[in-house]
Structures are given as structure tokens and as C-alpha cells.
Motif scaffolding. Structure first.
Motif, PDB file in Angstrom:
ATOM      1  N   ILE A 117       0.832  -1.206   0.000  1.00  0.00           N
ATOM      2  CA  ILE A 117       0.000   0.000   0.000  1.00  0.00           C
ATOM      3  C   ILE A 117       0.866   1.255   0.000  1.00  0.00           C
ATOM      4  N   LYS A 118       1.992   1.217   0.721  1.00  0.00           N
ATOM      5  CA  LYS A 118       2.897   2.367   0.736  1.00  0.00           C
ATOM      6  C   LYS A 118       3.431   2.639  -0.665  1.00  0.00           C
ATOM      7  N   ASP A 119       3.769   1.581  -1.409  1.00  0.00           N
ATOM      8  CA  ASP A 119       4.271   1.736  -2.770  1.00  0.00           C
ATOM      9  C   ASP A 119       3.169   2.197  -3.727  1.00  0.00           C
ATOM     10  N   LEU A 137      -5.041  -0.292  -1.675  1.00  0.00           N
ATOM     11  CA  LEU A 137      -5.990  -0.659  -0.624  1.00  0.00           C
ATOM     12  C   LEU A 137      -7.415  -0.514  -1.127  1.00  0.00           C
ATOM     13  N   LEU A 138      -7.693   0.585  -1.827  1.00  0.00           N
ATOM     14  CA  LEU A 138      -9.034   0.778  -2.360  1.00  0.00           C
ATOM     15  C   LEU A 138      -9.352  -0.246  -3.436  1.00  0.00           C
ATOM     16  N   LYS A 139      -8.353  -0.570  -4.263  1.00  0.00           N
ATOM     17  CA  LYS A 139      -8.570  -1.583  -5.294  1.00  0.00           C
ATOM     18  C   LYS A 139      -8.904  -2.930  -4.658  1.00  0.00           C
ATOM     19  N   VAL A 175     -15.463   6.840  -3.472  1.00  0.00           N
ATOM     20  CA  VAL A 175     -14.004   6.714  -3.617  1.00  0.00           C
ATOM     21  C   VAL A 175     -13.552   6.893  -5.059  1.00  0.00           C
ATOM     22  N   ALA A 176     -14.484   7.004  -5.998  1.00  0.00           N
ATOM     23  CA  ALA A 176     -14.116   7.286  -7.382  1.00  0.00           C
ATOM     24  C   ALA A 176     -13.781   8.761  -7.590  1.00  0.00           C
ATOM     25  N   GLY A 227     -10.497  13.893  -6.024  1.00  0.00           N
ATOM     26  CA  GLY A 227      -9.977  14.579  -4.844  1.00  0.00           C
ATOM     27  C   GLY A 227      -9.894  13.664  -3.636  1.00  0.00           C
ATOM     28  N   ILE A 228     -10.910  12.834  -3.455  1.00  0.00           N
ATOM     29  CA  ILE A 228     -10.901  11.899  -2.331  1.00  0.00           C
ATOM     30  C   ILE A 228      -9.805  10.867  -2.512  1.00  0.00           C
ATOM     31  N   ARG A 229      -9.598  10.405  -3.712  1.00  0.00           N
ATOM     32  CA  ARG A 229      -8.546   9.416  -3.948  1.00  0.00           C
ATOM     33  C   ARG A 229      -7.165  10.006  -3.665  1.00  0.00           C
ATOM     34  N   ARG A 230      -6.937  11.270  -4.052  1.00  0.00           N
ATOM     35  CA  ARG A 230      -5.641  11.903  -3.755  1.00  0.00           C
ATOM     36  C   ARG A 230      -5.437  12.024  -2.252  1.00  0.00           C
TER      37      ARG A 230
END
Length: 288
Positions: free
Chosen positions: A167-169, A174-176, A190-191, A194-197
Motif C-alpha cells: 500500500i505504501k508503494d 488498498l481501495l482496489k 471513492v471514485a 480529490g478523495i482518492r488523492r
């Protein structure tokens, strides 16, 4: 935004971030699991409009906060009190989302006279909650993680360390990974770009060094929390999306039945990530 490192009585470093109006009404934000002080929060312009000074910190083991091995959920109250004392805050509100919910409730129960109001969004209930089927309606991945945690640290440490490095990389991993278990309403949330960033920044900071905070959160949720929710004596605002499968809605119903001055809002058609949309409303209520 102002960054600060606060030292706990035992010498641990706590990484703290302040947002919004520095002279506003203080509200502590307890981040999710996994998460960090850079997690979901209203924008500073919104906080200024609300007259809120928002204070977020990395729980032990996350980001730049030192680990506290074997911590209970109740330990959050000690760290919040330490930060509040350092900032000269006599009273404040607390708000927790998802994994931050139990920690916000700990502050409300254990810091009488300091916490004025508490809000918990999509929170879990205690693992030993009488009359609650704790795993009913919970998504399979969470059931597996918590079941393994109940069997001990060694059952989850290696796999969570491996996942945290992935997840760090690639924080969006995590969302996927969660996508197949997300209801349609959560996938829409989550699509949003802005929320994803924001979530990418949040997860990258959470795992800056390792997965200790994540591991210790999961272990803490499945052990004795170190307080009783019935001891909460301040107004408490509970919100839950009715379609949530990560923290099933029955958990908030159980909490509402046992916290003396609780208001429960159940939103049909919303799920776990719907809490991001109501954070401003929760902040407004908590700071009132």
C-alpha cells in the motif's frame, strides 16, 4: 496548517497537525484504520467558517508517532489529554471516523470535564458487547482479520506488514483491494479524484515506517477496550450508513442503546465511506 511533535510522559513522540482557525473551538479528530493525521477532514476554509480549530494526530505506530506496544483503545484518552495540556486546552470536543470512533468514545468516557461533546461515525462496538453478534453483516476480509487478531499478534503481523509495504508503494491498492466488497454508493464516493488523492496521502503517511499502528489497532479492537461506553456522560452523536459492511450498522445501534445521551442517525442508501460526506455536519455539531 501547523505541525508539531508532542512528547508523551513516557517519552514517546506524537505527531500532531492543527488545521482551521487557531483561535476557534478545539475539536480532536481521531483518524480511521489504517490512517494518519492527514486523513479525511473538512477543508481549512470550511473549518474557518465553522470557527473550528481541528487537531489531528497519528495514533502510536502510525506515521511519525512512536509505537505503544500492547495499547488498548483507552490509551487514546491519555494521548489526547497530553496534547490538550501541551496546547493549553481546558475543554474540547472529539470526533472519530471508522477506527477512530472507538478512540473518540474512549476520550468521552475517560476525560470527564475535558470532553464537551463526542461524535463517532461508522464506529465499531466493543468486541465483548453483550447481546451483539459482532461479526454479523461484516465483510469477509474484516471477519478474517479480526478472527486472526483474536488468536494473537503473530497471526496477523506478517501479512499486515506485507500489505502495508504494498500500500505504501501504491496507496490506491488498498481501495482496489476493497472494491469487490464495496457497495455501489461507496464505489461512487471513492471514485472522486480529490478523495482518492487525499486517501493516497493518508495511507502513504500511515505506513511511513511500518504497519505497527495498523496491527495494534486491530488487536485493540478485539481486546478489552479499557472503559465502558455507559460511562460516557456527554452528548454523543452517532452516524452510520445503513448499508455499511465494514463496521456493521448494528454496532452503532448497540452503542446508542447504552450511551446515556446519544443521538443516532442511520442513513438509508449510505455505507462506510458515506461518513466522508457528513464530516462537516459532524464537525459543526461537535463544536457547537
Amino acid at each position: 496548517m501547523a505541525s508539531r511533535v508532542v512528547k508523551a510522559a513516557d517519552g514517546r513522540a506524537l505527531a500532531v497537525e492543527s488545521y482551521g482557525d487557531p483561535r476557534g473551538r478545539p475539536v480532536f479528530l481521531l483518524h480511521g484504520t489504517p490512517g494518519s493525521r492527514f486523513g479525511p477532514a473538512p477543508r481549512s476554509t470550511v473549518l474557518y467558517r465553522l470557527g473550528v480549530r481541528l487537531i489531528a494526530f497519528d495514533r502510536p505506530g502510525y506515521g511519525d508517532s512512536d509505537r505503544l506496544p500492547g495499547r488498548a483503545v483507552a490509551a487514546a484518552a491519555v494521548d489526547v489529554r497530553t496534547i490538550a495540556d501541551e496546547f493549553g486546552l481546558a475543554e474540547f470536543a472529539v470526533l472519530g471516523r471508522s477506527g477512530g470512533g472507538p478512540h473518540a468514545l474512549a476520550c468521552a468516557a475517560l476525560l470527564p470535564g475535558r470532553v464537551r461533546r463526542a461524535a463517532a461515525l461508522v464506529s465499531l462496538a466493543p468486541r465483548d458487547a453483550a447481546g451483539l453478534d459482532w461479526y454479523a453483516g461484516m465483510t469477509a476480509s474484516n471477519v478474517h482479520a479480526y478472527r486472526e487478531a483474536e488468536r494473537g499478534h503473530h497471526r496477523i503481523a506478517d501479512s499486515m506488514e506485507f500489505r502495508s509495504r504494498q500500500i505504501k508503494d501504491d496507496p490506491i491498492r488498498l481501495l482496489k483491494g476493497l472494491a469487490p466488497e464495496l457497495p455501489a454508493t461507496d464505489r461512487i464516493v471513492v471514485a472522486d479524484a480529490g478523495i482518492r488523492r487525499m486517501l493516497q496521502s493518508n495511507f502513504r503517511e500511515a505506513f511511513r515506517h511500518n504497519a505497527d499502528g495498523w496491527i495494534d489497532d486491530v488487536l485493540a479492537f478485539t481486546a478489552d477496550w479499557g472503559f465502558k461506553v455507559g460511562d460516557i456522560a456527554v452528548p454523543t452523536w452517532l452516524w452510520h450508513g445503513a448499508d455499511d459492511q465494514f463496521s456493521p450498522v448494528e454496532h452503532s445501534r448497540w452503542l446508542a442503546d447504552r450511551i446515556p445521551d446519544a443521538t443516532l442517525i442511520l442513513e438509508p442508501g449510505a455505507a462506510h465511506f458515506g461518513a466522508l460526506r457528513v464530516m462537516t455536519a459532524a464537525m459543526k455539531w461537535a463544536s457547537g
